[in-house]
Design an enzyme around this catalytic site. Sequence first.
Site, PDB file in Angstrom:
ATOM      1  N   SER A 134       0.798  -1.239   0.000  1.00 26.54           N
ATOM      2  CA  SER A 134       0.000   0.000   0.000  1.00 26.54           C
ATOM      3  C   SER A 134       0.824   1.279   0.000  1.00 26.54           C
ATOM      4  O   SER A 134       0.259   2.364  -0.190  1.00 26.54           O
ATOM      5  CB  SER A 134      -0.913   0.018   1.224  1.00 26.54           C
ATOM      6  OG  SER A 134      -1.729  -1.121   1.210  1.00 26.54           O
ATOM      7  N   THR A 135       2.115   1.171   0.242  1.00 23.88           N
ATOM      8  CA  THR A 135       2.918   2.401   0.315  1.00 23.88           C
ATOM      9  C   THR A 135       2.984   3.131  -1.026  1.00 23.88           C
ATOM     10  O   THR A 135       3.392   4.294  -1.068  1.00 23.88           O
ATOM     11  CB  THR A 135       4.354   2.094   0.795  1.00 23.88           C
ATOM     12  OG1 THR A 135       4.876   1.033   0.024  1.00 23.88           O
ATOM     13  CG2 THR A 135       4.385   1.731   2.261  1.00 23.88           C
TER      14      THR A 135
END
Lengths: 622, 102
Positions: A333-334
């Site tokens: 998700s970064t």
Amino acid sequence: MVSWLRRSLARMVARVRALRGSRRGPRTPRGTGYGAGVGYASSPLLAAKTPVGRSKFLVALVAVSFLVLLARAAYIQIVGVSFYVHQGDKRVTHTLDLPASRGRILDRNGQVLASSVAAPSVWAAPREMDLSAPKRQELAKALGMERSELDERLRENNRFVWLRRLLDEPQWGKVQALKIKGIYATPEFRRVYPEGASTAHVVGFTQLLQDRGLEGMELHFQRELQGQAGNRAVVKDRLGRVIDDVGEANEAVHGRDVQLSIDAKIQHFAYQRLKETVTHHRANSGSAVVIDVQTGEVLALANYPSYDPSQRPTQVDASLRNRALTDIFEPGSTVKPFIAAMALQRGQVRPDTVLDTSPGSLVVGPKVIRDSGVTKRMSVTEVVQKSSNIGTVRMAMDMPPQEMWSLYSQLGFGQKPELQYPGIASGKLRPHKTWKPVEQATMAYGYGLSASLFQLARAYTVFARDGELVPVTLLKRSEPVAGTRVIEAKAAGQVRDMLRLVVSQEGTARRAETEGFSVGGKTGTAFTHREGGGYNSDKYRSWFVGLAPIKNPRIVVAVLVDEPATKQHTGGEVAAPAFSQIVQQVLRIKGVTPDIDVRVSPLADGASKPPPAPTVLARRTP
Amino acid sequence: MSWLNAGLFSVLVASCLLLVNTSHEARLLYAEIDRAKTEKLRMDAQFKVLEAEQQQQTASMNVQRRAEERLRMRTPGASNTERVTDRGAAPTAAGTTPLLRR
């Protein structure tokens, strides 16, 4: 010839005896020789005429002898002069080695991270030694070895044996005090690493007995750090004193010092927090990167587990790897904020544009993409704040694959960072032409591409610098540098505000809140790869990448914890608290003024009860 | 004439002796200089050893260990920080006082 001389002598003796009528020879019986004995002036022997031939022969003999001597002298002085000069020089001229020390590696404040110190290596010429048993015992003790070991070494060779390499100076003093003949020392250098394990992965190490870097900066800057030994020819007298120099000395050139951008204090603090986090969560390993966004300097690059470089690891194992630079993972998700920034820049969405993320699943090709626990419609800001896969995929699927690839590529994914370090991983980013729709969708939330923690930290500098990607360095720079524009400033600012909300009551990383400083960032939790393909559904990799202070960012900090084994496994639970502590310490060390009131979440730092408000004075308790 | 020769011979012998003595002294001085240079190098090396030892003692890890073991210091955090109210201080617009002191 000899017999002829004997016969002549015998004839002369007989003639003298006949003349003197005596039985004795011409020796003076006692006294002066001029008194009662034969008067030489009246000696009939001397008075006797020498045959002419004999005189000529004697003169010729003397002349020839002189000629031979002259010829020999001429040969020595003219023809064979170089040989004799060389032989003479060999006896009085000596070449002395001038050792060169390896350059130091310093942190940004001049703290020594690696340095070479003189360490004599002791050797012996056993044939010159005459050791009694007690002396032998004393020598073994002074060298710090067993008597049997010493005996064995002395038996190895009669002319030269190493007794001990890289001895301490005091220890060598003890050996010298024994005054044993045939013991000598050669000056050598030992490499020491005062900061130990915390800087091991950055600094690296050298071979124990040779001036050659094997890992890290020691390897990368081998040419600069390495010195060049010199020598000088001298004339020594019989007592071994130097009494003159012969020609010009070839001076030793010491290695150059290398000053890194690393701050030893920040590095140590990051290492300690990482160690505590990995130990607490029983994780495999962890890494942390701190980048100064104004100068692009790497302030800390820590990994745990680590090793002590002074011990010179002999086995290649996982602890030697600088995981932050060499290990690549799917970032999860970064990467979502980048997609949001691109969508904002393209005008696809605004921060408050509502995206349909219900009912919590989305089918793209053969794959069902799900959001965990999020089923309602949400704005773009909420998509980032709550880390919605579906919302991100919806934004990504409206972009041409080429633009998405171009964004990732400009952020440095799939390319080796231009950093002064050996063996950096480039990560993987497949060409957009080979992407299928489902791959474009999964890449939007960080699956299907890979990057190192360092690449990710660097990519986040675009949010800290209003859309510019900063050129990073491991060497001290100090001056701010110009970056490369990747995203428009407006879009970068909007995403930065979203990242701030991630670290809030409603966000996924409340535990990243930092006392006194406003921070923003993004969590990431990804499944680990399974051997033979696919993913492990019960093994995670937890990330948190963020920046602080949020209004005027000074640093980007990225933390990765690999396979935490406790119940907590998300980036917000595992990596965010370490991020918070590192940020707080770094900003204090850098003298950044706190920009918010001291209000700390009860969740932060593992506190069990909320702090009373309002707060004024903070006092430490044990 | 013979006196002159004798005088010149004496001067020659004296200058020879002086030359030998001077060169001997020059060599002794050279040896002394060389010894001093060697001593300087030895002391430089010793200085580096001491410097390295000092760095080792002041390394962050040692400082932290000593701070924890001898001074019983801990890294401040929410769990080990006690907050008290300064009743005399004026509150800020945000409702909390701006003072942060450690």
